[in-house]
Design a protein around this motif. Structure first.
Motif, PDB file in Angstrom:
ATOM      1  N   UNK A  68       0.806  -1.224   0.000  1.00 29.53           N
ATOM      2  CA  UNK A  68       0.000   0.000   0.000  1.00 29.53           C
ATOM      3  C   UNK A  68       0.835   1.267   0.000  1.00 29.53           C
ATOM      4  N   UNK A  69       2.118   1.149   0.349  1.00 27.31           N
ATOM      5  CA  UNK A  69       2.932   2.366   0.405  1.00 27.31           C
ATOM      6  C   UNK A  69       4.226   2.162  -0.370  1.00 27.31           C
ATOM      7  N   UNK A  70       4.155   2.457  -1.646  1.00 26.76           N
ATOM      8  CA  UNK A  70       5.309   2.299  -2.538  1.00 26.76           C
ATOM      9  C   UNK A  70       5.597   3.613  -3.248  1.00 26.76           C
ATOM     10  N   UNK A  71       6.821   3.716  -3.760  1.00 27.74           N
ATOM     11  CA  UNK A  71       7.238   4.883  -4.552  1.00 27.74           C
ATOM     12  C   UNK A  71       7.707   4.457  -5.944  1.00 27.74           C
ATOM     13  N   UNK A  86       2.298   6.971  -5.814  1.00 25.42           N
ATOM     14  CA  UNK A  86       1.830   8.338  -5.619  1.00 25.42           C
ATOM     15  C   UNK A  86       1.719   8.678  -4.145  1.00 25.42           C
ATOM     16  N   UNK A  87       2.444   7.941  -3.297  1.00 22.07           N
ATOM     17  CA  UNK A  87       2.369   8.138  -1.855  1.00 22.07           C
ATOM     18  C   UNK A  87       3.175   9.344  -1.388  1.00 22.07           C
ATOM     19  N   UNK A  88       2.951   9.728  -0.136  1.00 22.78           N
ATOM     20  CA  UNK A  88       3.663  10.848   0.511  1.00 22.78           C
ATOM     21  C   UNK A  88       3.464  12.164  -0.228  1.00 22.78           C
ATOM     22  N   UNK A  89       2.383  12.249  -1.005  1.00 25.24           N
ATOM     23  CA  UNK A  89       2.070  13.498  -1.686  1.00 25.24           C
ATOM     24  C   UNK A  89       2.900  13.787  -2.904  1.00 25.24           C
ATOM     25  N   UNK A 136      17.863  10.666  -6.584  1.00 22.38           N
ATOM     26  CA  UNK A 136      18.737  10.591  -5.429  1.00 22.38           C
ATOM     27  C   UNK A 136      18.197   9.732  -4.290  1.00 22.38           C
ATOM     28  N   UNK A 137      16.876   9.634  -4.146  1.00 17.82           N
ATOM     29  CA  UNK A 137      16.321   8.785  -3.098  1.00 17.82           C
ATOM     30  C   UNK A 137      15.972   7.396  -3.610  1.00 17.82           C
ATOM     31  N   UNK A 138      15.559   7.308  -4.866  1.00 19.94           N
ATOM     32  CA  UNK A 138      15.096   6.029  -5.388  1.00 19.94           C
ATOM     33  C   UNK A 138      16.062   5.393  -6.375  1.00 19.94           C
ATOM     34  N   UNK A 142       3.844  -2.804   4.598  1.00 22.18           N
ATOM     35  CA  UNK A 142       4.216  -2.025   3.411  1.00 22.18           C
ATOM     36  C   UNK A 142       5.721  -1.798   3.429  1.00 22.18           C
ATOM     37  N   UNK A 143       6.271  -1.315   2.324  1.00 22.31           N
ATOM     38  CA  UNK A 143       7.733  -1.188   2.239  1.00 22.31           C
ATOM     39  C   UNK A 143       8.250   0.240   2.341  1.00 22.31           C
ATOM     40  N   UNK A 144       7.536   1.220   1.780  1.00 22.27           N
ATOM     41  CA  UNK A 144       8.065   2.586   1.690  1.00 22.27           C
ATOM     42  C   UNK A 144       9.493   2.544   1.155  1.00 22.27           C
ATOM     43  N   UNK A 145       9.693   1.805   0.070  1.00 20.73           N
ATOM     44  CA  UNK A 145      11.035   1.483  -0.423  1.00 20.73           C
ATOM     45  C   UNK A 145      11.797   2.723  -0.868  1.00 20.73           C
ATOM     46  N   UNK A 146      13.011   2.873  -0.316  1.00 19.75           N
ATOM     47  CA  UNK A 146      13.936   3.930  -0.700  1.00 19.75           C
ATOM     48  C   UNK A 146      15.308   3.315  -0.963  1.00 19.75           C
ATOM     49  N   UNK A 147      16.034   3.935  -1.862  1.00 18.76           N
ATOM     50  CA  UNK A 147      17.408   3.539  -2.117  1.00 18.76           C
ATOM     51  C   UNK A 147      18.227   3.610  -0.824  1.00 18.76           C
TER      52      UNK A 147
END
Length: 555
Positions: free
Chosen positions: A62-65, A90-93, A113-115, A429-434
């Motif tokens: 549910x929380x991906x980038x 489309x998470x975190x606005x 830079x983040x992903x 959820x993952x909220x995946x970031x580099x």
């Protein structure tokens, strides 16, 4: 083209509902589950022996980038090899649509830079973005949220003021169009600009538009530190005033573990009052974020990179940055109230010393030799000649163009992470970031550490939190469960061997113990190898959401 038929024989079925596992065969044909029963007698193009293995629905994040780099990385290996068949983006606005040129410089910095993705164009309409993705193809299914930060920036830029009536109406129109084009809801990121500039009334008014389309409100709270309960109550108030379901993104509290009970109490009171509130969570004690975006006040980012550099390096402006940024630090660090009378300079120095001990720098824009080093070590050694902690930090941010991604070890496993994980309203959820192992390890880690090793959840509970529960948030009527007629998003795994291997030193190591991943009935991964199948689909809100629209219109 007709899809191949697959017969999965002899596996233990964990169907996503939370019910006890049972042994059965699963017949897949034309991308769907045709039959679930013992001893299925049917011919198939491929037979998979699942004896000794478990079979469950594909995981829903549910929380991906992923949306920020889906055009450059359509195979999404970090997700597919975990068994994640559907991402909500489309998470975190923030997202690539709807987006205008005013927001794309900021978004491309985020994507690169983040992903780790490449620069991308923005799309004025969600439908245009979807069309481009369909042309490229992708391995995962995608569901979209309207990113509120984009919407605000399209109308107001990074202006911290309240919107005028005309500006608010323009924002309403953008949200309404995106919902009409198939968004499932709206997301906010209230700790970062431009979302951090918005007030509660603005969010309520936009959430009402989303509610009229039957969507939900997903929010990165305004605080995940000392003011987390206050921020949570703001989200619940938005849900109540707009009559909209609420999704609390990556629920946690950093440094203030004693506030965990307050989080649980507040959510359960809201649910008991009739509000639809769910949360999602990643299974790690370290968060990951852009240090500059959290610490620096929003006005520092206005006007492009030249203006950013000028502000950071100007001694007079630095004093204002320290004054305005102190409040953000106070909320992240457990500084006793009795010490808050100190002058901002001393307070800033104290907060930075506390923070820097637990911050690991995982990515910077320019000096990559610093990656993998603690923030404290960088500030005290690399910037030894800079006077004072705040000058060291601002010199560091200036040298890296504001791009400093950090993993923050701030969440208590037993006092915060585990109680929130056990709550019946929490999804995984993952909220995946580099740079963070959650990008490649989230879902296997839950099955290995919190199910098999610690017994925090039963296997059936964990799978429900990864499948049936998030599917219910999206209103999906054909995914998230193993049922005849459902889409064949499936994961076949060995419950005694499944294991995350991603670490903070090797954050992109793939997991083990996952035998097969099917997306819409097509085998997409085999024993840790992506077979480069692109069977993913763009998901549309179900008809039930349209019924909600009609209900709102009748009011």
């Amino acid at each position: 083209m007709t899809k191949q038929s697959i017969l999965i024989e002899g596996g233990m079925i964990v169907d996503g509902s939370g019910s006890h596992a049972r042994q059965a065969d699963v017949l897949v044909s034309d991308g769907c589950i045709k039959q679930v029963d013992l001893g299925i007698q049917a011919s198939a193009d491929e037979i998979i022996d699942a004896d000794g293995l478990h079979v469950c629905p594909g995981f829903i994040d549910l929380h991906a980038h992923t949306g920020l780099k889906i055009l450059s990385e359509p195979l999404s290996p970090g997700k597919i090899l975990q068994g994640v068949t559907t991402d909500v983006v489309g998470n975190c606005g923030l997202g690539l649509a709807p987006a205008s040129s005013e927001i794309m410089e900021y978004l491309n910095k985020m994507a690169k830079d983040l992903l780790g993705g490449r620069e991308s164009e923005g799309f004025l309409q969600l439908s245009q973005f979807k069309d481009r993705i369909r042309e490229t193809g992708m391995s995962q299914n995608l569901a979209f949220l309207v990113p509120h930060g984009n919407v605000r920036a399209m109308v107001m830029g990074l202006d911290p003021g309240k919107p005028t009536r005309d500006q608010l109406n323009r924002m309403r129109g953008i949200v309404d169009l995106a919902m009409t084009q198939g968004a499932f809801g709206m997301s906010t990121g209230l700790i970062y600009p431009p979302g951090s500039n918005s007030g509660t009334k603005e969010l309520i008014e936009l959430a009402k538009v989303v509610a009229a389309h039957g969507g939900f409100y997903a929010t990165h709270l305004r605080s995940e530190g000392g003011s987390v309960v206050k921020a949570l109550k703001e989200a619940i108030n938005i849900g109540r005033e707009a009559s909209i379901p609420i999704q609390i993104s990556h629920v946690k509290v950093g440094y203030f573990s004693r506030k965990t009970r307050g989080i649980i109490k507040t959510i359960e009171e809201a649910r008991n009052s009739g509000l639809d509130v769910l949360a999602d969570q990643y299974p790690y004690t370290a968060g990951c974020t852009s240090f500059g975006s959290v610490i620096l006040p929003t006005w520092v980012f206005q006007g492009g990179m030249d203006a950013f550099q000028e502000r950071l390096r100007d001694p007079k402006t630095r004093k204002r940055i320290i004054k305005d940024g102190t409040r953000n630090l106070l909320d992240m660090v457990n500084v006793p109230r009795a010490l808050r009378w100190m002058i901002p300079r001393a307070l800033f120095r104290l907060a930075l010393r506390i923070l820097s001990k637990g911050f690991l720098v995982t990515h910077v824009a320019n000096h990559h030799d610093l990656e993998g080093t603690s923030l404290k070590e960088i500030l005290m050694q690399r910037y030894a000649t800079s006077r004072g902690m705040f000058n060291k930090l601002l010199d560091f941010l200036a040298d890296e163009n504001g791009v400093v991604t950090t993993c923050m070890f701030m969440i208590d496993d037993q006092k915060t992470l585990e109680p929130l994980m056990q709550a019946p309203w929490t999804c995984i959820s993952s909220d995946a970031y580099r740079g963070h192992p959650r990008s490649w390890g989230t879902f296997p880690r839950v099955l290995a550490r919190y199910v098999r090793e610690k017994g925090i959840l039963s296997l059936e509970e964990a799978i429900h939190k990864m499948t049936g529960l998030p599917a219910s948030r999206l209103g999906l009527q054909d995914r998230g469960l193993i049922r005849p007629g459902y889409k064949a998003d499936l994961v076949i795994f060995n419950a005694s061997e499944v294991q995350d291997r991603a670490t903070y030193d090797a954050w992109d190591a793939s997991p083990v113990g996952i035998s097969r991943v099917l997306v819409n009935g097509e085998i997409t991964a085999i024993k840790g190898s992506h077979v480069e199948t692109k069977a993913g689909m763009i998901l549309e809100p179900p008809c039930s959401l349209q019924q909600n629209v009609e209900k709102h219109l009748r009011k």
